[in-house]
Motif scaffolding. Sequence first.
Motif: not given
Length: 332
Positions: A27, A46, A75, A80, A110, A126, A128
């Motif tokens: 993450l 995941t 990121q 997210t 994030l 979560l 993404q």
Amino acid sequence: MKVVLDSASVADGDRIASWQEALAQWLAPVEVTAHDSRPFQGVLATAHLGYLRMLSLDADPVRLRRGSLPVSDAQRGMLTVVLQGTGAGELTQDGRSTLLRPGELSVVDLSRPFSLDQRHRFGLTLFQLPERAVGATGWRMAHLTGRTVIPAEDGAAPLALAFLAGLPRTAAEVSPDVGDLLAGAAADFLTTLLEPAAEVGGTLRPAGDHLVPAIRDFIDEHLADPDLCPERIAASHQISVRYMHRLFEGEGVTVGRLIQQRRVEACGRELKRRSRVTPTISAVARRWGFPSPAHFSRAFKAVYGVTPREWAGGSGAAGGNPVPTTGDEAVR
């Protein structure tokens, strides 16, 4: 989903540290603090569907906090979304706090400081995906952080939430082709859920409305690159090739055909342009990404109905003197 960490396999005194390490990997670097003194119990799992990445947390009460740390390349440009499954959590970011109850959804950035405090045993997922997949930008998402995205009583919101909640269980059972389609559907559903809460800068646009013009612009900017292809375009926009083709289903042209058409149009304009030093047909074809004269000739005739030589010589839409054809014997 694939379990990446089960604290039951870790010594009692190392469980929080192992969770912190796993979250940093899957993450973002966060500080993990347990809320009671009992040996911590938690599972991280995941899954991926196309460009959509999911991380599920099922654990004892815990607080996750991220301070002012540099953002990783992975990121940048990513959205997210937190979907609370069980328990209740308090999400704080950008000076706002919200209580997330089961079935409620929020956005977390994030790359900036935040905290997510779970005071009871909890489960959440979560999601993404690239911001551009939902037609969003980072500054616009900043108006959704630290808030509960409350869906309308009617419309597609209940269906969207049920669909998102079921995706983690589905990921391992579908083919890559179906996974790409599900990722696209998830992006559309998330747009539906986030749009009512976007207060500044207008509404979020559906993924296709945002990406199709961007892809067309990208093609025009890179026409002269002989390596321009659907795979490169999809990678540059952080989407899968299959999803990109799906976006263009309503455009009346495939991505590959669009590249060829735009290249032919560029060649046509140049062949009609008059200058003191007129390039050969082969040179024009190479300059706009056609390595093969024969391929260029076929593509050109498919668009204009005449060969490049006929077009340049005045048989096309406008007249003019023939351009030199030295070395172009293969072009008809």
